[in-house]
Scaffold this motif. Structure first.
Motif, PDB file in Angstrom:
ATOM      1  N   MET A 350      13.131  10.275  64.594  1.00 14.34           N
ATOM      2  CA  MET A 350      13.904  11.107  63.710  1.00 14.34           C
ATOM      3  C   MET A 350      13.356  11.418  62.322  1.00 14.34           C
ATOM      4  SD  MET A 350      15.821   7.326  61.998  1.00 14.34           S
ATOM      5  CE  MET A 350      16.200   7.859  60.488  1.00 14.34           C
ATOM      6  N   GLN A 351      14.057  12.602  61.799  1.00 14.80           N
ATOM      7  CA  GLN A 351      13.405  13.173  60.609  1.00 14.80           C
ATOM      8  C   GLN A 351      13.909  12.537  59.487  1.00 14.80           C
ATOM      9  OE1 GLN A 351      10.656  15.484  61.562  1.00 14.80           O
ATOM     10  NE2 GLN A 351      11.005  14.250  63.380  1.00 14.80           N
ATOM     11  N   PRO A 352      13.096  12.695  58.393  1.00 16.28           N
ATOM     12  CA  PRO A 352      13.446  12.005  56.926  1.00 16.28           C
ATOM     13  C   PRO A 352      14.712  12.883  56.299  1.00 16.28           C
ATOM     14  CG  PRO A 352      11.066  12.510  56.931  1.00 16.28           C
ATOM     15  CD  PRO A 352      11.656  13.146  58.066  1.00 16.28           C
ATOM     16  N   GLY A 353      15.716  12.152  55.790  1.00 19.64           N
ATOM     17  CA  GLY A 353      16.622  12.774  55.141  1.00 19.64           C
ATOM     18  C   GLY A 353      17.906  13.126  56.076  1.00 19.64           C
ATOM     19  N   ALA A 354      18.781  13.801  55.576  1.00 18.56           N
ATOM     20  CA  ALA A 354      20.206  14.214  56.458  1.00 18.56           C
ATOM     21  C   ALA A 354      19.942  14.617  57.633  1.00 18.56           C
ATOM     22  CB  ALA A 354      21.072  14.695  55.550  1.00 18.56           C
ATOM     23  N   ALA A 355      20.769  14.365  58.642  1.00 20.60           N
ATOM     24  CA  ALA A 355      20.719  14.799  60.166  1.00 20.60           C
ATOM     25  C   ALA A 355      21.055  16.734  59.984  1.00 20.60           C
ATOM     26  CB  ALA A 355      21.927  14.447  60.887  1.00 20.60           C
ATOM     27  N   GLU A 356      20.279  17.320  60.690  1.00 25.17           N
ATOM     28  CA  GLU A 356      20.409  18.798  60.535  1.00 25.17           C
ATOM     29  C   GLU A 356      20.381  19.381  62.033  1.00 25.17           C
ATOM     30  OE1 GLU A 356      17.181  19.928  58.269  1.00 25.17           O
ATOM     31  OE2 GLU A 356      18.177  19.374  56.290  1.00 25.17           O
ATOM     32  N   GLY A 357      20.785  20.558  62.045  1.00 27.87           N
ATOM     33  CA  GLY A 357      20.864  21.427  63.107  1.00 27.87           C
ATOM     34  C   GLY A 357      21.503  20.749  64.536  1.00 27.87           C
ATOM     35  N   LYS A 358      20.802  20.659  65.588  1.00 25.57           N
ATOM     36  CA  LYS A 358      21.241  20.203  66.732  1.00 25.57           C
ATOM     37  C   LYS A 358      21.487  18.602  66.649  1.00 25.57           C
ATOM     38  CE  LYS A 358      19.663  23.699  69.936  1.00 25.57           C
ATOM     39  NZ  LYS A 358      18.894  24.003  71.333  1.00 25.57           N
ATOM     40  N   VAL A 359      20.749  17.993  65.933  1.00 28.10           N
ATOM     41  CA  VAL A 359      20.844  16.412  65.803  1.00 28.10           C
ATOM     42  C   VAL A 359      22.061  16.395  65.091  1.00 28.10           C
ATOM     43  CG1 VAL A 359      19.921  14.468  64.537  1.00 28.10           C
ATOM     44  CG2 VAL A 359      18.716  16.050  65.722  1.00 28.10           C
ATOM     45  N   ALA A 360      22.595  16.871  63.876  1.00 28.01           N
ATOM     46  CA  ALA A 360      23.822  16.705  63.372  1.00 28.01           C
ATOM     47  C   ALA A 360      25.156  17.164  64.210  1.00 28.01           C
ATOM     48  CB  ALA A 360      23.820  17.648  62.159  1.00 28.01           C
ATOM     49  N   ASP A 361      24.905  18.255  65.019  1.00 27.75           N
ATOM     50  CA  ASP A 361      26.033  18.550  65.819  1.00 27.75           C
ATOM     51  C   ASP A 361      26.058  17.682  66.964  1.00 27.75           C
ATOM     52  OD1 ASP A 361      25.834  21.193  64.749  1.00 27.75           O
ATOM     53  OD2 ASP A 361      24.661  22.100  66.202  1.00 27.75           O
ATOM     54  N   LEU A 362      25.300  17.023  67.422  1.00 29.64           N
ATOM     55  CA  LEU A 362      25.195  15.812  68.516  1.00 29.64           C
ATOM     56  C   LEU A 362      25.858  14.682  67.890  1.00 29.64           C
ATOM     57  CD1 LEU A 362      21.901  15.906  70.114  1.00 29.64           C
ATOM     58  CD2 LEU A 362      23.989  16.448  71.349  1.00 29.64           C
ATOM     59  N   LEU A 363      25.761  14.324  66.610  1.00 33.55           N
ATOM     60  CA  LEU A 363      26.499  12.954  65.842  1.00 33.55           C
ATOM     61  C   LEU A 363      27.631  13.466  65.215  1.00 33.55           C
ATOM     62  CD1 LEU A 363      22.950  11.702  64.196  1.00 33.55           C
ATOM     63  CD2 LEU A 363      24.273  10.763  66.171  1.00 33.55           C
ATOM     64  N   SER A 364      28.094  14.624  64.992  1.00 34.87           N
ATOM     65  CA  SER A 364      29.180  14.899  64.194  1.00 34.87           C
ATOM     66  C   SER A 364      30.657  14.425  64.654  1.00 34.87           C
ATOM     67  CB  SER A 364      29.348  16.497  64.166  1.00 34.87           C
ATOM     68  OG  SER A 364      28.411  16.838  62.997  1.00 34.87           O
ATOM     69  N   PRO A 365      30.849  14.346  66.042  1.00 35.67           N
ATOM     70  CA  PRO A 365      31.977  13.866  66.707  1.00 35.67           C
ATOM     71  C   PRO A 365      32.079  12.455  66.632  1.00 35.67           C
ATOM     72  CG  PRO A 365      30.848  15.449  68.190  1.00 35.67           C
ATOM     73  CD  PRO A 365      30.103  15.072  66.996  1.00 35.67           C
ATOM     74  N   PHE A 366      31.232  11.599  66.260  1.00 38.81           N
ATOM     75  CA  PHE A 366      31.191  10.294  65.828  1.00 38.81           C
ATOM     76  C   PHE A 366      31.146   9.959  64.186  1.00 38.81           C
ATOM     77  CE2 PHE A 366      29.293  11.238  70.180  1.00 38.81           C
ATOM     78  CZ  PHE A 366      30.116  10.606  70.797  1.00 38.81           C
ATOM     79  N   ALA A 367      31.193  10.863  63.450  1.00 37.20           N
ATOM     80  CA  ALA A 367      31.211  10.557  62.012  1.00 37.20           C
ATOM     81  C   ALA A 367      31.595   9.644  61.469  1.00 37.20           C
ATOM     82  CB  ALA A 367      31.047  11.973  61.177  1.00 37.20           C
ATOM     83  N   ASP A 368      33.215   9.688  61.898  1.00 34.65           N
ATOM     84  CA  ASP A 368      33.917   8.555  61.259  1.00 34.65           C
ATOM     85  C   ASP A 368      33.897   7.202  61.543  1.00 34.65           C
ATOM     86  OD1 ASP A 368      35.200  10.725  60.153  1.00 34.65           O
ATOM     87  OD2 ASP A 368      36.861  10.768  61.463  1.00 34.65           O
ATOM     88  N   THR A 369      32.763   7.161  62.630  1.00 36.27           N
ATOM     89  CA  THR A 369      32.638   5.351  63.024  1.00 36.27           C
ATOM     90  C   THR A 369      31.053   5.086  62.707  1.00 36.27           C
ATOM     91  OG1 THR A 369      32.096   6.238  65.392  1.00 36.27           O
ATOM     92  CG2 THR A 369      34.348   5.857  64.854  1.00 36.27           C
ATOM     93  N   LEU A 370      30.349   6.142  62.275  1.00 33.17           N
ATOM     94  CA  LEU A 370      29.010   5.639  62.344  1.00 33.17           C
ATOM     95  C   LEU A 370      28.822   4.804  60.825  1.00 33.17           C
ATOM     96  CD1 LEU A 370      27.383   9.085  62.977  1.00 33.17           C
ATOM     97  CD2 LEU A 370      27.859   7.097  64.627  1.00 33.17           C
ATOM     98  N   VAL A 371      27.643   4.024  61.349  1.00 34.41           N
ATOM     99  CA  VAL A 371      27.498   3.212  59.878  1.00 34.41           C
ATOM    100  C   VAL A 371      26.581   3.938  58.859  1.00 34.41           C
ATOM    101  CG1 VAL A 371      27.314   0.969  61.364  1.00 34.41           C
ATOM    102  CG2 VAL A 371      25.205   2.117  60.900  1.00 34.41           C
ATOM    103  N   PRO A 372      26.683   3.603  57.667  1.00 33.19           N
ATOM    104  CA  PRO A 372      25.740   4.085  56.614  1.00 33.19           C
ATOM    105  C   PRO A 372      24.460   4.238  57.003  1.00 33.19           C
ATOM    106  CG  PRO A 372      27.477   2.695  55.727  1.00 33.19           C
ATOM    107  CD  PRO A 372      27.447   2.261  57.071  1.00 33.19           C
ATOM    108  N   GLY A 373      23.789   5.552  56.668  1.00 33.26           N
ATOM    109  CA  GLY A 373      22.332   5.982  57.041  1.00 33.26           C
ATOM    110  C   GLY A 373      22.248   6.843  58.397  1.00 33.26           C
ATOM    111  N   VAL A 374      23.228   6.968  59.020  1.00 37.64           N
ATOM    112  CA  VAL A 374      22.825   7.726  60.537  1.00 37.64           C
ATOM    113  C   VAL A 374      22.791   9.222  60.028  1.00 37.64           C
ATOM    114  CG1 VAL A 374      23.640   8.249  62.600  1.00 37.64           C
ATOM    115  CG2 VAL A 374      24.147   6.007  62.115  1.00 37.64           C
ATOM    116  N   MET A 375      23.918   9.619  59.291  1.00 39.90           N
ATOM    117  CA  MET A 375      24.073  11.070  58.870  1.00 39.90           C
ATOM    118  C   MET A 375      23.276  11.245  57.825  1.00 39.90           C
ATOM    119  SD  MET A 375      25.921  12.296  61.258  1.00 39.90           S
ATOM    120  CE  MET A 375      26.294  14.116  60.951  1.00 39.90           C
TER     121      MET A 375
END
Length: 590
Positions: A350-375
């Motif tokens: 994982m890269q430092p900082g906020a999720a970007e690009g394709k990584v963010a796209d993959l995680l976004s559908p689950f954003a409401d259920t993710l624990v702090p720190g993922v996005m």
């Protein structure tokens, strides 16, 4: 569709997860093997614990863990110099369509079991079904991903899959092949010390005494001696495993000359404890083997099935109390950096900082259920290096209060007045009773300041295995090695389906739809770019999930060995591992 798949399939000598195999069809040997290495000599290694079965493929019992690598083979063999590439072993060729919805193998006519009998398609079909239904749990999932498996010729078979998963064709090539007729009147799942499965590998069991030793003898009639994939490998005439109660006794046995080689995982100990006379006079050599593999995860794993460890805030508080900087300086001299994520030390991390690009796209559908720190990004907390660790303990106390735990008269209690008392399951085997006990002792003193009681429960290897199988622990020693080609094994490590499956490798009880989705995304990726994005997204979920308290990295192998043991100067990208020593080493006598 079936016709187009057939038309686009071509027979090949190897297969890569992405792209083409690096070695041509006429390669002479693996690039990190010495094709002219001499055969001969005896090498002795040490294991801790014991064994109570000679069947490494059944769920029952504890076998010598090296056994399945030395005496048994699969249709394809894995190169340690490529991320995930296989070359023909028992199979002379592999065939897949563009979508990899099926795979076909053609057996080598010369392939033989150690008793001289030929390896047949019938043996292969039986092995897949038996391991998939009666074998160790590590083999079960793959069997459920098969739609059909059938013989297509005198020496060929085809496996058709029931799901989209580009790795399955490679996984199929790595199943161990056993002899069907051996088990015609015997219970495969209930076998023990009375008989070892017959394999086609270069070594066979020559003798053993439970709890003391087991000896493997090189089969001089081994069918694959002249195979390019095997040239320059499996060079020792005899390999012996001696068993010891703990790592300390094992090291003393090495110093006394009873063991040929030993792996050391602690950098400070490597400098401090390996200064005995045999090193000084050159009879023992200290060898460093760098690698390009991910760090994997080593540390103390939480059993999230048990309250209150299912609450990420409690886990974060316990991680804050784990004073890594002080511990690292005390135990390793500060020489080994901390593991920062499951794929750290590699491009899959994982890269430092906020999720970007394709990584963010993959995680976004689950954003409401993710624990702090993922996005937004997560880093394991750092201390100021002092023993007191006051700042982090204050933050830990606040998180515990948010989760319903407060300190009353110096003891952390919940609303019902119950004290928080935790136990760590250890064995003298993993990193040894010495090093991990020291980690836990320092950690326990830190938790006392938080009002939490932590005790170590050190058991023998058999109890350790059984209790981990039953998830009978609060915390436990945790180690998961990672490769540059994570795939189906990730379901076993973190998949929801395995979270409550007794005996599974999902020790921490990860059960997260987002994790399942990222594993799925890795396995259906058709480009390297998409695969890396999915791996980085998975790394974020696991790291920010706070499932394990990580300790230090092992970015290079440390092998101390007698001077008679030699190895090629060309090192595989994977560095030291079961496919390196003893596989490509050899003995040069006096």
């Amino acid at each position: 569709m079936a016709g187009s798949n057939l038309a686009s399939a071509e027979s090949a000598h190897g297969i890569a997860m992405y792209g083409e195999p690096a070695l041509p069809p006429d390669f002479v040997s693996l690039p990190y093997a010495n094709p002219d290495a001499p055969k001969g000599g005896t090498v002795v290694f040490g294991n801790t614990g014991g064994f109570d079965t000679l069947n490494p493929f059944a769920q029952k019992g504890t076998p010598p863990w090296q056994m399945r690598f030395w005496g048994y083979e699969s249709l394809m063999g894995r190169s340690q110099d490529e991320a995930f590439t296989l070359y023909g072993l028992l199979a002379e060729s592999i065939e897949v369509p563009d979508d990899r919805s099926w795979v076909e193998f053609t057996l080598r006519p010369e392939a033989r079991f150690s008793d001289g009998s030929p390896v047949t398609v019938e043996d292969v079909l039986w092995s897949y079904e038996t391991l998939g239904t009666e074998g160790h749990i590590r083999y079960r999932r793959f069997w459920n991903q098969i739609d059909s498996i059938e013989q297509t010729g005198e020496r060929s078979l085809r496996i058709t899959f029931n799901e989209e998963n580009r790795e399955l064709a490679l996984i199929a090539g790595l199943r161990p092949i056993l002899k069907k007729s051996q088990w015609a009147t015997k219970d495969f799942a209930d076998s023990g010390l009375d008989e070892a499965p017959i394999g086609s590998g270069p070594y066979v069991v020559a003798g053993f005494e439970p709890g003391r030793y087991i000896t493997f003898e090189r089969n001089k009639d081994y069918w694959g001696n002249d195979l390019p994939f095997r040239r320059g490998t499996n060079n020792f005439d005899e390999i012996r495993l001696d068993f010891y109660g703990d790592q300390t006794v094992l090291l003393e046995a090495f110093k006394a000359g009873e063991i040929s080689a030993i792996r050391e995982f602690n950098a400070a100990k490597w400098d401090r404890a390996y200064d005995f006379p045999a090193v000084a006079n050159g009879d023992v050599v200290k060898t460093l083997v760098p690698n390009g593999k991910p760090s994997g995860m080593t540390g103390l794993g939480f059993n999230t099935r048990r309250a209150p460890l299912g609450d990420w805030r409690v886990r974060e508080a316990l991680i804050l109390a784990f004073n890594f900087e002080y511990m690292n300086e005390t135990l390793t001299g500060g020489t080994q950096p901390r593991i920062s994520s499951y794929f750290s030390n590699s491009y899959l991390a994982m890269q430092p900082g906020a999720a970007e690009g394709k990584v963010a796209d993959l995680l976004s559908p689950f954003a409401d259920t993710l624990v702090p720190g993922v996005m937004e990004g997560y880093r394991f907390p750092e201390s100021d290096g002092s023993e007191r660790n006051r700042k982090n303990l204050r933050a830990a106390t606040k998180l515990m209060a948010e989760s319903g735990w407060t300190v009353v008269d110096g003891v952390m209690r919940n609303a019902s007045g119950e004290a928080l008392e935790l136990q760590v399951l250890l064995t003298p085997g993993n990193l040894g009773e010495g090093e991990m006990r020291s980690v836990v002792e320092i950690y326990a003193r830190a938790l006392e300041r938080l009002g939490v009681t932590l005790t170590a429960d050190v058991v023998d290897s058999a109890q350790f295995v059984e209790r981990q199988r039953a998830f009978d622990f609060d915390l436990t020693f945790f180690r998961r090695a990672m490769s540059l080609s994570p795939g189906n094994e990730q379901y076993l490590y973190w998949g929801s389906a395995s979270a409550d499956q007794e005996g599974s490798r999902n020790l921490t009880g990860v059960s997260d739809p987002a994790v399942d989705a990222m594993i799925d995304a890795m396995l259906i990726s058709k480009s390297r770019e998409d695969f890396i994005a999915a791996a980085r997204a998975l790394d974020r979920l696991l790291t920010a999930g706070r499932y394990v308290i990580p300790i230090w990295q092992y970015s290079e192998g440390r092998i101390a060995h007698v001077k008679e043991l030699k190895f090629p100067q060309t090192l595989p990208v994977s560095g030291d591992g079961i496919g390196y020593m003893p596989e490509v080493w050899w003995y040069e006598g006096k």
